[in-house]
Write a protein that holds these residues in place. Structure first.
Motif, mmCIF file in Angstrom:
data_model
loop_
_atom_site.group_PDB
_atom_site.id
_atom_site.type_symbol
_atom_site.label_atom_id
_atom_site.label_comp_id
_atom_site.label_asym_id
_atom_site.label_seq_id
_atom_site.Cartn_x
_atom_site.Cartn_y
_atom_site.Cartn_z
ATOM 1 N N GLU A 38 -37.671 -22.357 -44.765
ATOM 2 C CA GLU A 38 -37.321 -21.051 -44.220
ATOM 3 C C GLU A 38 -36.301 -20.391 -45.159
ATOM 4 O O GLU A 38 -35.937 -20.967 -46.195
ATOM 5 C CB GLU A 38 -36.702 -21.227 -42.834
ATOM 6 C CG GLU A 38 -37.511 -22.099 -41.892
ATOM 7 C CD GLU A 38 -36.649 -22.750 -40.841
ATOM 8 O OE1 GLU A 38 -36.935 -22.526 -39.651
ATOM 9 O OE2 GLU A 38 -35.682 -23.458 -41.203
ATOM 10 N N ILE A 39 -35.783 -19.236 -44.793
ATOM 11 C CA ILE A 39 -34.813 -18.533 -45.627
ATOM 12 C C ILE A 39 -33.507 -19.306 -45.794
ATOM 13 O O ILE A 39 -32.699 -18.972 -46.660
ATOM 14 C CB ILE A 39 -34.502 -17.126 -45.070
ATOM 15 C CG1 ILE A 39 -33.998 -17.209 -43.626
ATOM 16 C CG2 ILE A 39 -35.712 -16.211 -45.188
ATOM 17 C CD1 ILE A 39 -33.526 -15.870 -43.054
ATOM 18 N N PHE A 40 -33.311 -20.378 -45.011
ATOM 19 C CA PHE A 40 -32.046 -21.102 -45.020
ATOM 20 C C PHE A 40 -32.015 -22.233 -46.051
ATOM 21 O O PHE A 40 -31.013 -22.901 -46.194
ATOM 22 C CB PHE A 40 -31.773 -21.664 -43.619
ATOM 23 C CG PHE A 40 -31.883 -20.623 -42.535
ATOM 24 C CD1 PHE A 40 -30.816 -19.788 -42.245
ATOM 25 C CD2 PHE A 40 -33.063 -20.467 -41.818
ATOM 26 C CE1 PHE A 40 -30.914 -18.814 -41.257
ATOM 27 C CE2 PHE A 40 -33.174 -19.500 -40.824
ATOM 28 C CZ PHE A 40 -32.094 -18.669 -40.553
ATOM 29 N N GLN A 41 -33.110 -22.457 -46.761
ATOM 30 C CA GLN A 41 -33.288 -23.514 -47.762
ATOM 31 C C GLN A 41 -33.355 -24.885 -47.061
ATOM 32 O O GLN A 41 -33.780 -24.968 -45.910
ATOM 33 C CB GLN A 41 -32.263 -23.396 -48.892
ATOM 34 C CG GLN A 41 -32.330 -22.035 -49.598
ATOM 35 C CD GLN A 41 -31.814 -22.002 -51.003
ATOM 36 O OE1 GLN A 41 -32.562 -21.670 -51.897
ATOM 37 N NE2 GLN A 41 -30.547 -22.334 -51.224
ATOM 38 N N GLN A 42 -32.994 -25.986 -47.753
ATOM 39 C CA GLN A 42 -33.256 -27.302 -47.167
ATOM 40 C C GLN A 42 -32.187 -27.675 -46.145
ATOM 41 O O GLN A 42 -31.237 -28.395 -46.423
ATOM 42 C CB GLN A 42 -33.380 -28.416 -48.207
ATOM 43 C CG GLN A 42 -33.887 -29.696 -47.520
ATOM 44 C CD GLN A 42 -33.944 -30.925 -48.394
ATOM 45 O OE1 GLN A 42 -35.019 -31.331 -48.766
ATOM 46 N NE2 GLN A 42 -32.813 -31.529 -48.722
ATOM 47 N N THR A 43 -32.411 -27.223 -44.925
ATOM 48 C CA THR A 43 -31.580 -27.601 -43.784
ATOM 49 C C THR A 43 -32.002 -28.974 -43.278
ATOM 50 O O THR A 43 -32.963 -29.577 -43.768
ATOM 51 C CB THR A 43 -31.769 -26.586 -42.663
ATOM 52 O OG1 THR A 43 -33.165 -26.570 -42.323
ATOM 53 C CG2 THR A 43 -31.327 -25.193 -43.087
ATOM 54 N N ILE A 72 -26.153 -23.756 -56.741
ATOM 55 C CA ILE A 72 -27.022 -24.912 -56.509
ATOM 56 C C ILE A 72 -26.522 -25.694 -55.293
ATOM 57 O O ILE A 72 -25.322 -25.919 -55.129
ATOM 58 C CB ILE A 72 -27.055 -25.813 -57.754
ATOM 59 C CG1 ILE A 72 -27.838 -25.128 -58.879
ATOM 60 C CG2 ILE A 72 -27.667 -27.172 -57.438
ATOM 61 C CD1 ILE A 72 -27.849 -25.895 -60.182
ATOM 62 N N GLY A 73 -27.444 -26.090 -54.438
ATOM 63 C CA GLY A 73 -27.101 -26.855 -53.249
ATOM 64 C C GLY A 73 -26.798 -26.029 -52.022
ATOM 65 O O GLY A 73 -26.447 -26.581 -50.976
ATOM 66 N N THR A 74 -26.975 -24.716 -52.107
ATOM 67 C CA THR A 74 -26.674 -23.850 -50.961
ATOM 68 C C THR A 74 -27.615 -24.127 -49.794
ATOM 69 O O THR A 74 -28.833 -24.193 -49.963
ATOM 70 C CB THR A 74 -26.788 -22.373 -51.359
ATOM 71 O OG1 THR A 74 -25.742 -22.055 -52.290
ATOM 72 C CG2 THR A 74 -26.661 -21.458 -50.145
ATOM 73 N N VAL A 75 -27.045 -24.290 -48.622
ATOM 74 C CA VAL A 75 -27.792 -24.374 -47.365
ATOM 75 C C VAL A 75 -27.160 -23.369 -46.411
ATOM 76 O O VAL A 75 -25.948 -23.419 -46.165
ATOM 77 C CB VAL A 75 -27.753 -25.787 -46.755
ATOM 78 C CG1 VAL A 75 -28.499 -25.803 -45.423
ATOM 79 C CG2 VAL A 75 -28.358 -26.807 -47.711
ATOM 80 N N LEU A 76 -27.952 -22.458 -45.884
ATOM 81 C CA LEU A 76 -27.442 -21.449 -44.969
ATOM 82 C C LEU A 76 -27.499 -21.953 -43.536
ATOM 83 O O LEU A 76 -28.389 -22.724 -43.166
ATOM 84 C CB LEU A 76 -28.266 -20.162 -45.102
ATOM 85 C CG LEU A 76 -28.277 -19.521 -46.492
ATOM 86 C CD1 LEU A 76 -29.177 -18.286 -46.494
ATOM 87 C CD2 LEU A 76 -26.880 -19.172 -46.957
ATOM 88 N N ALA A 77 -26.554 -21.501 -42.734
ATOM 89 C CA ALA A 77 -26.491 -21.914 -41.333
ATOM 90 C C ALA A 77 -27.503 -21.131 -40.504
ATOM 91 O O ALA A 77 -27.871 -19.998 -40.829
ATOM 92 C CB ALA A 77 -25.084 -21.694 -40.789
ATOM 93 N N TYR A 78 -27.918 -21.738 -39.397
ATOM 94 C CA TYR A 78 -28.799 -21.067 -38.441
ATOM 95 C C TYR A 78 -27.956 -20.169 -37.527
ATOM 96 O O TYR A 78 -27.831 -20.410 -36.329
ATOM 97 C CB TYR A 78 -29.559 -22.094 -37.610
ATOM 98 C CG TYR A 78 -30.642 -22.840 -38.357
ATOM 99 C CD1 TYR A 78 -31.659 -22.178 -39.027
ATOM 100 C CD2 TYR A 78 -30.661 -24.237 -38.361
ATOM 101 C CE1 TYR A 78 -32.654 -22.862 -39.698
ATOM 102 C CE2 TYR A 78 -31.660 -24.939 -39.024
ATOM 103 C CZ TYR A 78 -32.649 -24.237 -39.691
ATOM 104 O OH TYR A 78 -33.645 -24.924 -40.357
ATOM 105 N N ASP A 79 -27.355 -19.153 -38.112
ATOM 106 C CA ASP A 79 -26.581 -18.194 -37.333
ATOM 107 C C ASP A 79 -26.822 -16.808 -37.912
ATOM 108 O O ASP A 79 -27.630 -16.643 -38.838
ATOM 109 C CB ASP A 79 -25.090 -18.563 -37.331
ATOM 110 C CG ASP A 79 -24.480 -18.655 -38.735
ATOM 111 O OD1 ASP A 79 -25.088 -18.123 -39.711
ATOM 112 O OD2 ASP A 79 -23.384 -19.243 -38.868
ATOM 113 N N GLN A 80 -26.142 -15.796 -37.377
ATOM 114 C CA GLN A 80 -26.400 -14.433 -37.826
ATOM 115 C C GLN A 80 -26.029 -14.233 -39.287
ATOM 116 O O GLN A 80 -26.748 -13.557 -40.036
ATOM 117 C CB GLN A 80 -25.638 -13.440 -36.954
ATOM 118 C CG GLN A 80 -26.071 -11.990 -37.181
ATOM 119 C CD GLN A 80 -27.543 -11.774 -36.896
ATOM 120 O OE1 GLN A 80 -28.019 -12.102 -35.816
ATOM 121 N NE2 GLN A 80 -28.287 -11.240 -37.871
ATOM 122 N N ALA A 81 -24.914 -14.829 -39.701
ATOM 123 C CA ALA A 81 -24.516 -14.695 -41.105
ATOM 124 C C ALA A 81 -25.547 -15.339 -42.023
ATOM 125 O O ALA A 81 -25.892 -14.779 -43.079
ATOM 126 C CB ALA A 81 -23.142 -15.315 -41.320
ATOM 127 N N GLY A 82 -26.051 -16.505 -41.628
ATOM 128 C CA GLY A 82 -27.077 -17.165 -42.430
ATOM 129 C C GLY A 82 -28.357 -16.365 -42.474
ATOM 130 O O GLY A 82 -28.994 -16.245 -43.537
#
Length: 245
Positions: A38-43, A72-82
């Protein structure tokens, strides 16, 4: 199967792309699946999906789909900011960058002793679209797309003639399309348009619609439906075992 995981940083025309490799222990060669997040990368949920597939006898490669736009290594949170950051990255990345990413991974896999040369792709949300995009590469023989966003629209920036649905003639492998009927991101009219275009192009595809919301295969959050997720994974495993065996 016991799974091993390692990290590879690949050079691409748009910069270094981190890839997470999940594969059975040992040195045996396996069919390989390119798995798009998804848009959040490897969560956590994406890693678990990759390891689930690897546990059935596949090497699975998960690229960081927005590597040009994040450390490198960015993982976004499952929240509004992510969500806001991921959607901004989706709007910013050139569609041609996905193609060069795929080409870099496929070329690298050709030199890996644990890849037997049989390639598939799968993904979720935008990753479902990126798996569809990977199917434009002739080496990809089977692709499972789970609620792929933006196939029915021009939301992903592209040059004229470069939208994925404009390039159906480049797809030679088999497709599996799996949708939730209650998904607000892909309305019934959008799904009907995709079905029509795939049919007119006489592609080899199967079509599945279930009573699920968006992201119903993500095993975190209120929309997760374990029964539908299991059905989706089984369909993907059936496809890959039949085509990539």
């Amino acid at each position: 199967m016991i799974i091993q995981t390692h990290i590879v940083d690949l050079a691409t025309p748009t910069g270094i792309m981190r890839c997470y490799v999940h594969r059975p222990e040992g040195d045996r060669a396996y069919p390989t699946i390119l798995l798009y997040s998804e848009i959040f990368q490897q969560t956590g949920p994406i890693e678990r999906s990759a390891r689930l597939m690897a546990g059935h006898g596949y090497a699975v490669v998960v690229p960081e789909i927005f590597h040009e736009l994040n450390p490198i290594g960015t993982v976004l949170a499952y929240d509004q900011a992510g969500s806001d950051k991921g959607n901004s990255d989706k709007a910013s990345k050139s569609v041609e960058g996905y193609d060069t990413d795929n080409q870099a991974m496929i070329a690298w896999l050709g030199d890996q002793p644990w890849c037997n040369g049989q390639l598939g792709a799968m993904g979720f949300c935008i990753g479902g679209h990126l798996a569809f995009r990977a199917a434009l590469q002739s080496q990809v023989k089977a692709t499972a797309c789970f609620y792929p966003t933006d196939l029915h629209s021009n939301a992903i920036p592209n040059l004229p003639g470069q939208h994925s649905m404009d390039r159906l003639a480049d797809i030679s492998g088999e497709l599996l399309m799996f949708w939730g009927k209650q998904d607000p991101h892909i309305p019934a009219a959008g799904r009907a348009l995709v079905y029509q275009k795939l049919s007119e192009a006489e592609l080899n595809f199967s079509w599945h619609e279930v009573n699920g919301q968006h992201a119903f295969m993500r095993d975190e959050g209120l929309r997760y439906d374990a029964q539908l997720a299991m059905r989706g994974y089984q369909l993907a495993l059936d496809l890959f075992s039949r085509v990539l065996a």
